[in-house]
Design a protein around this motif. Structure first.
Motif, PDB file in Angstrom:
ATOM      1  N   ASP A   1       6.570   3.709 -12.432  1.00 42.74           N
ATOM      2  CA  ASP A   1       6.667   4.477 -13.673  1.00 42.74           C
ATOM      3  C   ASP A   1       5.689   5.642 -13.729  1.00 42.74           C
ATOM      4  OD1 ASP A   1       4.350   3.079 -14.093  1.00 42.74           O
ATOM      5  OD2 ASP A   1       5.018   2.062 -15.886  1.00 42.74           O
ATOM      6  N   LEU A   2       4.879   5.820 -12.725  1.00 45.71           N
ATOM      7  CA  LEU A   2       3.924   6.926 -12.675  1.00 45.71           C
ATOM      8  C   LEU A   2       4.426   8.101 -11.847  1.00 45.71           C
ATOM      9  CD1 LEU A   2       0.749   4.806 -12.018  1.00 45.71           C
ATOM     10  CD2 LEU A   2       1.490   5.727 -14.194  1.00 45.71           C
ATOM     11  N   ALA A   3       5.561   7.974 -11.236  1.00 45.70           N
ATOM     12  CA  ALA A   3       6.011   8.928 -10.223  1.00 45.70           C
ATOM     13  C   ALA A   3       6.262  10.340 -10.730  1.00 45.70           C
ATOM     14  CB  ALA A   3       7.273   8.402  -9.551  1.00 45.70           C
TER      15      ALA A   3
ATOM     16  N   LEU B   1      -5.974   5.780  -6.327  1.00 39.79           N
ATOM     17  CA  LEU B   1      -5.879   4.332  -6.216  1.00 39.79           C
ATOM     18  C   LEU B   1      -5.395   3.900  -4.840  1.00 39.79           C
ATOM     19  CD1 LEU B   1      -4.397   3.393  -9.677  1.00 39.79           C
ATOM     20  CD2 LEU B   1      -6.680   2.912  -8.821  1.00 39.79           C
ATOM     21  N   ALA B   2      -4.479   4.663  -4.262  1.00 36.15           N
ATOM     22  CA  ALA B   2      -3.962   4.301  -2.946  1.00 36.15           C
ATOM     23  C   ALA B   2      -5.069   4.312  -1.900  1.00 36.15           C
ATOM     24  CB  ALA B   2      -2.845   5.247  -2.540  1.00 36.15           C
ATOM     25  N   SER B   3      -6.059   5.191  -2.078  1.00 32.52           N
ATOM     26  CA  SER B   3      -7.140   5.262  -1.100  1.00 32.52           C
ATOM     27  C   SER B   3      -8.220   4.216  -1.356  1.00 32.52           C
ATOM     28  CB  SER B   3      -7.760   6.656  -1.109  1.00 32.52           C
ATOM     29  OG  SER B   3      -8.423   6.879  -2.336  1.00 32.52           O
ATOM     30  N   PHE B   4      -8.169   3.550  -2.504  1.00 33.90           N
ATOM     31  CA  PHE B   4      -9.161   2.539  -2.841  1.00 33.90           C
ATOM     32  C   PHE B   4      -8.522   1.162  -2.738  1.00 33.90           C
ATOM     33  CE2 PHE B   4     -11.283  -0.100  -6.103  1.00 33.90           C
ATOM     34  CZ  PHE B   4     -12.516  -0.174  -5.497  1.00 33.90           C
ATOM     35  N   GLN B   5      -8.934   0.388  -1.763  1.00 32.51           N
ATOM     36  CA  GLN B   5      -8.345  -0.917  -1.511  1.00 32.51           C
ATOM     37  C   GLN B   5      -9.207  -2.036  -2.097  1.00 32.51           C
ATOM     38  OE1 GLN B   5      -5.306  -1.256  -0.001  1.00 32.51           O
ATOM     39  NE2 GLN B   5      -5.292   0.952  -0.095  1.00 32.51           N
ATOM     40  N   LEU B   6      -8.563  -2.989  -2.747  1.00 28.18           N
ATOM     41  CA  LEU B   6      -9.271  -4.134  -3.312  1.00 28.18           C
ATOM     42  C   LEU B   6      -9.208  -5.354  -2.409  1.00 28.18           C
ATOM     43  CD1 LEU B   6      -8.268  -4.114  -7.078  1.00 28.18           C
ATOM     44  CD2 LEU B   6     -10.432  -3.476  -6.060  1.00 28.18           C
TER      45      LEU B   6
ATOM     46  N   THR C   1      -2.889  -2.553  -9.940  1.00 27.17           N
ATOM     47  CA  THR C   1      -1.738  -1.730 -10.269  1.00 27.17           C
ATOM     48  C   THR C   1      -2.069  -0.876 -11.485  1.00 27.17           C
ATOM     49  OG1 THR C   1      -0.781  -3.500 -11.611  1.00 27.17           O
ATOM     50  CG2 THR C   1      -0.040  -3.340  -9.312  1.00 27.17           C
ATOM     51  N   VAL C   2      -1.311   0.193 -11.638  1.00 29.00           N
ATOM     52  CA  VAL C   2      -1.473   1.107 -12.759  1.00 29.00           C
ATOM     53  C   VAL C   2      -0.085   1.310 -13.353  1.00 29.00           C
ATOM     54  CG1 VAL C   2      -2.184   3.405 -13.459  1.00 29.00           C
ATOM     55  CG2 VAL C   2      -3.364   2.263 -11.582  1.00 29.00           C
TER      56      VAL C   2
ATOM     57  N   LEU D   1      -2.344   6.075 -22.961  1.00 33.36           N
ATOM     58  CA  LEU D   1      -3.218   5.162 -22.230  1.00 33.36           C
ATOM     59  C   LEU D   1      -2.467   4.477 -21.100  1.00 33.36           C
ATOM     60  CD1 LEU D   1      -5.220   3.559 -25.167  1.00 33.36           C
ATOM     61  CD2 LEU D   1      -5.740   5.618 -23.839  1.00 33.36           C
ATOM     62  N   VAL D   2      -3.207   4.112 -20.091  1.00 33.82           N
ATOM     63  CA  VAL D   2      -2.657   3.507 -18.880  1.00 33.82           C
ATOM     64  C   VAL D   2      -3.201   2.092 -18.759  1.00 33.82           C
ATOM     65  CG1 VAL D   2      -2.551   3.733 -16.370  1.00 33.82           C
ATOM     66  CG2 VAL D   2      -2.625   5.781 -17.795  1.00 33.82           C
ATOM     67  N   CYS D   3      -2.379   1.178 -18.277  1.00 30.11           N
ATOM     68  CA  CYS D   3      -2.827  -0.196 -18.047  1.00 30.11           C
ATOM     69  C   CYS D   3      -3.194  -0.359 -16.570  1.00 30.11           C
ATOM     70  CB  CYS D   3      -1.741  -1.194 -18.424  1.00 30.11           C
ATOM     71  SG  CYS D   3      -2.314  -2.900 -18.254  1.00 30.11           S
ATOM     72  N   TYR D   4      -4.456  -0.720 -16.338  1.00 23.83           N
ATOM     73  CA  TYR D   4      -4.967  -1.014 -15.000  1.00 23.83           C
ATOM     74  C   TYR D   4      -5.038  -2.528 -14.887  1.00 23.83           C
ATOM     75  CZ  TYR D   4      -6.468   3.833 -15.442  1.00 23.83           C
ATOM     76  OH  TYR D   4      -6.500   5.197 -15.631  1.00 23.83           O
ATOM     77  N   ALA D   5      -4.391  -3.106 -13.895  1.00 24.50           N
ATOM     78  CA  ALA D   5      -4.346  -4.566 -13.753  1.00 24.50           C
ATOM     79  C   ALA D   5      -4.904  -4.980 -12.397  1.00 24.50           C
ATOM     80  CB  ALA D   5      -2.920  -5.074 -13.915  1.00 24.50           C
ATOM     81  N   PHE D   6      -5.768  -6.002 -12.402  1.00 27.72           N
ATOM     82  CA  PHE D   6      -6.393  -6.549 -11.191  1.00 27.72           C
ATOM     83  C   PHE D   6      -5.740  -7.890 -10.872  1.00 27.72           C
ATOM     84  CE2 PHE D   6      -9.342  -3.651 -13.040  1.00 27.72           C
ATOM     85  CZ  PHE D   6     -10.044  -3.103 -11.988  1.00 27.72           C
ATOM     86  N   TRP D   7      -5.314  -8.067  -9.624  1.00 25.75           N
ATOM     87  CA  TRP D   7      -4.517  -9.225  -9.229  1.00 25.75           C
ATOM     88  C   TRP D   7      -5.219 -10.088  -8.184  1.00 25.75           C
ATOM     89  CZ3 TRP D   7       0.593  -9.754 -11.122  1.00 25.75           C
ATOM     90  CH2 TRP D   7       1.028  -8.690 -11.902  1.00 25.75           C
ATOM     91  N   SER D   8      -5.064 -11.373  -8.335  1.00 25.61           N
ATOM     92  CA  SER D   8      -5.521 -12.353  -7.351  1.00 25.61           C
ATOM     93  C   SER D   8      -4.425 -12.541  -6.311  1.00 25.61           C
ATOM     94  CB  SER D   8      -5.787 -13.686  -8.053  1.00 25.61           C
ATOM     95  OG  SER D   8      -5.854 -14.735  -7.122  1.00 25.61           O
ATOM     96  N   PRO D   9      -4.786 -12.879  -5.078  1.00 25.78           N
ATOM     97  CA  PRO D   9      -3.749 -13.118  -4.071  1.00 25.78           C
ATOM     98  C   PRO D   9      -2.949 -14.395  -4.325  1.00 25.78           C
ATOM     99  CG  PRO D   9      -5.927 -13.430  -3.115  1.00 25.78           C
ATOM    100  CD  PRO D   9      -6.128 -12.936  -4.505  1.00 25.78           C
ATOM    101  N   TRP D  10      -3.411 -15.259  -5.226  1.00 24.86           N
ATOM    102  CA  TRP D  10      -2.766 -16.555  -5.424  1.00 24.86           C
ATOM    103  C   TRP D  10      -1.995 -16.686  -6.728  1.00 24.86           C
ATOM    104  CZ3 TRP D  10      -7.896 -16.118  -3.825  1.00 24.86           C
ATOM    105  CH2 TRP D  10      -8.069 -16.330  -2.459  1.00 24.86           C
TER     106      TRP D  10
END
Length: 122
Positions: A4-6, A18-23, A74-75, A96-105
């Motif tokens: 939805d940001l495209a 964000l693509a250049s910053f890896q979590l 994700t954004v 406003l934008v929603c920034y979400a942090f995800w666990s691998p599990w």
């Protein structure tokens, strides 16, 4: 990264940053909210300390985020958290934008931040 940001210039810039910053295998440390700005301290898998700074924060939702292992973020303009904040807050959420942090599990994010912008401080 969500699609939805495209179509927006600002969101393309955010996407590129964000693509250049890896979590991958990184962990969240101290979190502080001061005068509408959220500071999230992050340690990368190679032990580098960074601070993610979110501006004009309207809402934060988090569950056991400190020292949790993360694999992505994700954004999005379409995250359901945005609608919840709109209902519960007096702040306008249109830009406003929603920034979400995800666990691998897990299939849900451990943390969501609704903010106008962010920057990475090294």
């Amino acid at each position: 990264m969500t699609t939805d940001l495209a179509n927006s210039k600002k969101q393309r810039i955010l996407s590129e940053t964000l693509a250049s910053f890896q979590l991958v295998d990184g962990k969240i440390g101290e979190i502080s909210l001061i005068n509408g700005t959220l500071y999230v301290h992050f340690k990368t898998d190679d032990e580098k300390d960074l601070t993610l700074v979110f501006k004009d924060v309207a809402g934060v939702e988090m569950f056991n985020i400190q020292n949790a292992e993360l694999n992505k973020w994700t954004v999005s303009f379409n995250d359901p958290f945005r609608e919840r904040v709109r209902k519960l807050s007096e702040k306008h959420t249109e830009n406003l934008v929603c920034y979400a942090f995800w666990s691998p599990w897990l299939e849900e994010p451990l943390m969501r931040i609704l903010a106008s912008d962010f920057q990475i401080k090294i």
